[in-house]
Scaffold this motif. Structure first.
Motif, PDB file in Angstrom:
ATOM      1  N   SER A   1      -9.528  -4.753 -26.989  1.00 34.12           N
ATOM      2  CA  SER A   1      -9.844  -4.899 -28.307  1.00 34.12           C
ATOM      3  C   SER A   1     -10.201  -6.374 -28.666  1.00 34.12           C
ATOM      4  CB  SER A   1      -9.227  -3.909 -29.252  1.00 34.12           C
ATOM      5  OG  SER A   1      -7.715  -4.480 -29.435  1.00 34.12           O
ATOM      6  N   ARG A   2      -9.607  -7.040 -27.896  1.00 36.14           N
ATOM      7  CA  ARG A   2      -9.351  -8.430 -28.083  1.00 36.14           C
ATOM      8  C   ARG A   2     -10.866  -9.231 -27.912  1.00 36.14           C
ATOM      9  NH1 ARG A   2      -3.611 -10.557 -26.035  1.00 36.14           N
ATOM     10  NH2 ARG A   2      -2.266  -9.160 -27.182  1.00 36.14           N
ATOM     11  N   VAL A   3     -11.044 -10.317 -28.758  1.00 31.74           N
ATOM     12  CA  VAL A   3     -12.072 -11.328 -28.548  1.00 31.74           C
ATOM     13  C   VAL A   3     -12.311 -11.628 -27.280  1.00 31.74           C
ATOM     14  CG1 VAL A   3     -13.592 -12.925 -29.593  1.00 31.74           C
ATOM     15  CG2 VAL A   3     -12.396 -11.437 -30.991  1.00 31.74           C
ATOM     16  N   GLN A   4     -11.273 -12.462 -26.795  1.00 34.03           N
ATOM     17  CA  GLN A   4     -10.869 -13.126 -25.376  1.00 34.03           C
ATOM     18  C   GLN A   4     -10.717 -12.311 -24.574  1.00 34.03           C
ATOM     19  OE1 GLN A   4      -9.676 -16.963 -25.643  1.00 34.03           O
ATOM     20  NE2 GLN A   4      -9.628 -17.258 -23.565  1.00 34.03           N
ATOM     21  N   PRO A   5     -11.449 -12.194 -23.382  1.00 28.64           N
ATOM     22  CA  PRO A   5     -11.006 -11.249 -22.132  1.00 28.64           C
ATOM     23  C   PRO A   5      -9.475 -11.247 -21.684  1.00 28.64           C
ATOM     24  CG  PRO A   5     -12.999 -12.488 -21.758  1.00 28.64           C
ATOM     25  CD  PRO A   5     -12.380 -12.868 -22.977  1.00 28.64           C
ATOM     26  N   GLU A   6      -8.967 -10.206 -21.518  1.00 27.37           N
ATOM     27  CA  GLU A   6      -7.602 -10.155 -20.592  1.00 27.37           C
ATOM     28  C   GLU A   6      -7.560 -10.128 -19.493  1.00 27.37           C
ATOM     29  OE1 GLU A   6      -4.539  -7.637 -22.989  1.00 27.37           O
ATOM     30  OE2 GLU A   6      -6.332  -7.332 -24.276  1.00 27.37           O
ATOM     31  N   LEU A   7      -7.064 -10.986 -18.608  1.00 23.42           N
ATOM     32  CA  LEU A   7      -6.833 -10.938 -17.432  1.00 23.42           C
ATOM     33  C   LEU A   7      -5.900  -9.996 -16.894  1.00 23.42           C
ATOM     34  CD1 LEU A   7      -8.025 -12.506 -14.495  1.00 23.42           C
ATOM     35  CD2 LEU A   7      -6.038 -14.259 -15.073  1.00 23.42           C
ATOM     36  N   ILE A   8      -5.998  -9.321 -15.857  1.00 18.68           N
ATOM     37  CA  ILE A   8      -4.945  -8.453 -15.299  1.00 18.68           C
ATOM     38  C   ILE A   8      -4.912  -8.884 -13.679  1.00 18.68           C
ATOM     39  CG2 ILE A   8      -5.452  -6.615 -16.940  1.00 18.68           C
ATOM     40  CD1 ILE A   8      -6.913  -5.015 -14.740  1.00 18.68           C
ATOM     41  N   ILE A   9      -3.626  -8.683 -13.126  1.00 20.28           N
ATOM     42  CA  ILE A   9      -3.523  -8.940 -11.719  1.00 20.28           C
ATOM     43  C   ILE A   9      -3.825  -7.620 -10.931  1.00 20.28           C
ATOM     44  CG2 ILE A   9      -1.798  -9.476 -10.047  1.00 20.28           C
ATOM     45  CD1 ILE A   9      -0.108 -10.956 -12.484  1.00 20.28           C
ATOM     46  N   VAL A  10      -4.632  -7.957  -9.930  1.00 25.09           N
ATOM     47  CA  VAL A  10      -5.068  -6.764  -8.908  1.00 25.09           C
ATOM     48  C   VAL A  10      -4.288  -7.202  -7.488  1.00 25.09           C
ATOM     49  CG1 VAL A  10      -6.699  -5.360  -7.715  1.00 25.09           C
ATOM     50  CG2 VAL A  10      -7.016  -5.982 -10.228  1.00 25.09           C
ATOM     51  N   GLN A  11      -3.677  -6.347  -6.907  1.00 23.59           N
ATOM     52  CA  GLN A  11      -2.965  -6.557  -5.706  1.00 23.59           C
ATOM     53  C   GLN A  11      -3.524  -5.525  -4.671  1.00 23.59           C
ATOM     54  OE1 GLN A  11      -1.770  -8.018  -3.079  1.00 23.59           O
ATOM     55  NE2 GLN A  11      -0.642  -9.109  -4.532  1.00 23.59           N
ATOM     56  N   SER A  12      -4.013  -5.928  -3.628  1.00 26.68           N
ATOM     57  CA  SER A  12      -4.457  -5.164  -2.486  1.00 26.68           C
ATOM     58  C   SER A  12      -4.157  -5.250  -1.188  1.00 26.68           C
ATOM     59  CB  SER A  12      -6.090  -5.194  -2.517  1.00 26.68           C
ATOM     60  OG  SER A  12      -6.438  -6.358  -2.025  1.00 26.68           O
ATOM     61  N   ASP A  13      -2.899  -6.161  -1.038  1.00 26.83           N
ATOM     62  CA  ASP A  13      -2.361  -6.138   0.391  1.00 26.83           C
ATOM     63  C   ASP A  13      -1.740  -5.181   0.629  1.00 26.83           C
ATOM     64  OD1 ASP A  13      -0.389  -6.848   2.392  1.00 26.83           O
ATOM     65  OD2 ASP A  13      -0.130  -8.803   1.689  1.00 26.83           O
ATOM     66  N   PRO A  14      -2.112  -4.203   1.631  1.00 28.29           N
ATOM     67  CA  PRO A  14      -1.620  -3.052   2.177  1.00 28.29           C
ATOM     68  C   PRO A  14       0.034  -3.116   2.253  1.00 28.29           C
ATOM     69  CG  PRO A  14      -3.375  -3.517   3.584  1.00 28.29           C
ATOM     70  CD  PRO A  14      -3.109  -4.827   2.719  1.00 28.29           C
ATOM     71  N   ASP A  15       0.616  -4.225   2.975  1.00 27.94           N
ATOM     72  CA  ASP A  15       2.197  -4.356   3.156  1.00 27.94           C
ATOM     73  C   ASP A  15       2.792  -4.601   1.844  1.00 27.94           C
ATOM     74  OD1 ASP A  15       1.827  -4.190   5.899  1.00 27.94           O
ATOM     75  OD2 ASP A  15       1.524  -6.253   6.096  1.00 27.94           O
ATOM     76  N   LEU A  16       2.378  -5.310   0.889  1.00 27.89           N
ATOM     77  CA  LEU A  16       2.999  -5.413  -0.508  1.00 27.89           C
ATOM     78  C   LEU A  16       2.711  -4.073  -1.091  1.00 27.89           C
ATOM     79  CD1 LEU A  16       4.267  -7.454  -2.246  1.00 27.89           C
ATOM     80  CD2 LEU A  16       2.229  -8.284  -3.057  1.00 27.89           C
ATOM     81  N   LEU A  17       1.613  -3.346  -1.291  1.00 27.20           N
ATOM     82  CA  LEU A  17       1.460  -2.098  -1.735  1.00 27.20           C
ATOM     83  C   LEU A  17       2.623  -1.098  -1.206  1.00 27.20           C
ATOM     84  CD1 LEU A  17      -2.375  -1.996  -2.210  1.00 27.20           C
ATOM     85  CD2 LEU A  17      -0.488  -2.542  -4.164  1.00 27.20           C
ATOM     86  N   LYS A  18       2.771  -1.032   0.125  1.00 27.37           N
ATOM     87  CA  LYS A  18       3.829  -0.182   0.606  1.00 27.37           C
ATOM     88  C   LYS A  18       5.111  -0.432   0.073  1.00 27.37           C
ATOM     89  CE  LYS A  18       1.076   0.778   4.806  1.00 27.37           C
ATOM     90  NZ  LYS A  18       1.018   0.595   6.240  1.00 27.37           N
ATOM     91  N   THR A  19       5.485  -1.890   0.213  1.00 26.17           N
ATOM     92  CA  THR A  19       6.899  -2.280  -0.516  1.00 26.17           C
ATOM     93  C   THR A  19       7.040  -1.724  -1.909  1.00 26.17           C
ATOM     94  OG1 THR A  19       6.832  -3.933   1.175  1.00 26.17           O
ATOM     95  CG2 THR A  19       8.255  -4.319  -0.680  1.00 26.17           C
ATOM     96  N   ALA A  20       5.875  -1.976  -2.701  1.00 22.10           N
ATOM     97  CA  ALA A  20       6.016  -1.641  -4.091  1.00 22.10           C
ATOM     98  C   ALA A  20       6.174  -0.093  -4.296  1.00 22.10           C
ATOM     99  CB  ALA A  20       4.500  -1.987  -4.980  1.00 22.10           C
ATOM    100  N   ALA A  21       5.603   0.502  -3.449  1.00 22.18           N
ATOM    101  CA  ALA A  21       5.693   2.064  -3.712  1.00 22.18           C
ATOM    102  C   ALA A  21       7.108   2.492  -3.426  1.00 22.18           C
ATOM    103  CB  ALA A  21       4.722   2.875  -2.776  1.00 22.18           C
ATOM    104  N   ARG A  22       7.881   1.899  -2.335  1.00 22.21           N
ATOM    105  CA  ARG A  22       9.262   2.172  -1.974  1.00 22.21           C
ATOM    106  C   ARG A  22      10.205   1.757  -2.996  1.00 22.21           C
ATOM    107  NH1 ARG A  22       7.598   0.807   3.252  1.00 22.21           N
ATOM    108  NH2 ARG A  22       8.281  -1.200   2.987  1.00 22.21           N
ATOM    109  N   TRP A  23       9.794   0.520  -3.707  1.00 22.63           N
ATOM    110  CA  TRP A  23      10.455  -0.072  -4.480  1.00 22.63           C
ATOM    111  C   TRP A  23      10.447   0.611  -6.071  1.00 22.63           C
ATOM    112  CZ3 TRP A  23       7.843  -2.601  -9.061  1.00 22.63           C
ATOM    113  CH2 TRP A  23       8.818  -3.312  -9.751  1.00 22.63           C
ATOM    114  N   ALA A  24       9.596   1.139  -6.091  1.00 26.21           N
ATOM    115  CA  ALA A  24       9.309   1.980  -7.483  1.00 26.21           C
ATOM    116  C   ALA A  24      10.128   3.320  -7.485  1.00 26.21           C
ATOM    117  CB  ALA A  24       7.786   2.247  -7.722  1.00 26.21           C
ATOM    118  N   GLN A  25      10.481   3.853  -6.538  1.00 27.31           N
ATOM    119  CA  GLN A  25      11.212   5.058  -6.045  1.00 27.31           C
ATOM    120  C   GLN A  25      12.611   4.780  -6.083  1.00 27.31           C
ATOM    121  OE1 GLN A  25       9.526   7.935  -6.650  1.00 27.31           O
ATOM    122  NE2 GLN A  25       7.989   6.750  -6.876  1.00 27.31           N
ATOM    123  N   ASN A  26      13.207   3.482  -5.613  1.00 23.40           N
ATOM    124  CA  ASN A  26      14.470   3.117  -5.413  1.00 23.40           C
ATOM    125  C   ASN A  26      15.204   2.937  -6.837  1.00 23.40           C
ATOM    126  OD1 ASN A  26      14.257   3.691  -2.713  1.00 23.40           O
ATOM    127  ND2 ASN A  26      13.610   1.555  -2.136  1.00 23.40           N
TER     128      ASN A  26
END
Length: 119
Positions: free
Chosen positions: A7-32
């Motif tokens: 709803s802000r006037v200025q656009p909000e930047l978000i980070i998108v990550q698509s590196d498969p190895d980093l995403l696998k690590t993130a999935a394990r990290w979130a469960q630990n």
């Protein structure tokens, strides 16, 4: 990538990550992590929402986590349903408490620091 639901006037930047190895690590990290209570609201320094998106056949599944850091550089994480919107641009104790109560104050895990924020 920019948020399209802001709803802000200025656009909000978000980070998108698509590196498969980093995403696998993130999935394990979130469960630990170790079960532990959140710090007091006044000790919460930063709050992030991580949205992981998985393809399951023809459907896409979204999983949301709140990630919290405190003044002692401890890190906490909890999965929650749906997405959150801030009510205000302020990040004061009332807004922190409102967001954390929406997610729930129980069942948090203490986790290691996130490499996703440094990528």
């Amino acid at each position: 990538m920019y948020r399209n639901d802001s709803s802000r006037v200025q656009p909000e930047l978000i980070i998108v990550q698509s590196d498969p190895d980093l995403l696998k690590t993130a999935a394990r990290w979130a469960q630990n992590g170790e079960a532990g209570p959140l710090p007091k609201i006044q000790e919460v320094k930063q709050m992030y929402v991580f949205q992981f998106q998985y393809r399951n056949g023809d459907t896409i599944q979204d999983v949301y986590y709140m990630y919290v850091t405190d003044m002692n550089n401890e890190h906490y994480m909890k999965e929650f349903e749906g997405s959150l919107k801030k009510d205000t641009d302020k990040f004061d104790d009332l807004e922190k408490e409102r967001l954390l109560r929406l997610i729930g104050l129980e069942d948090w895990k203490r986790v290691s620091a996130s490499d996703l924020l440094n990528s």
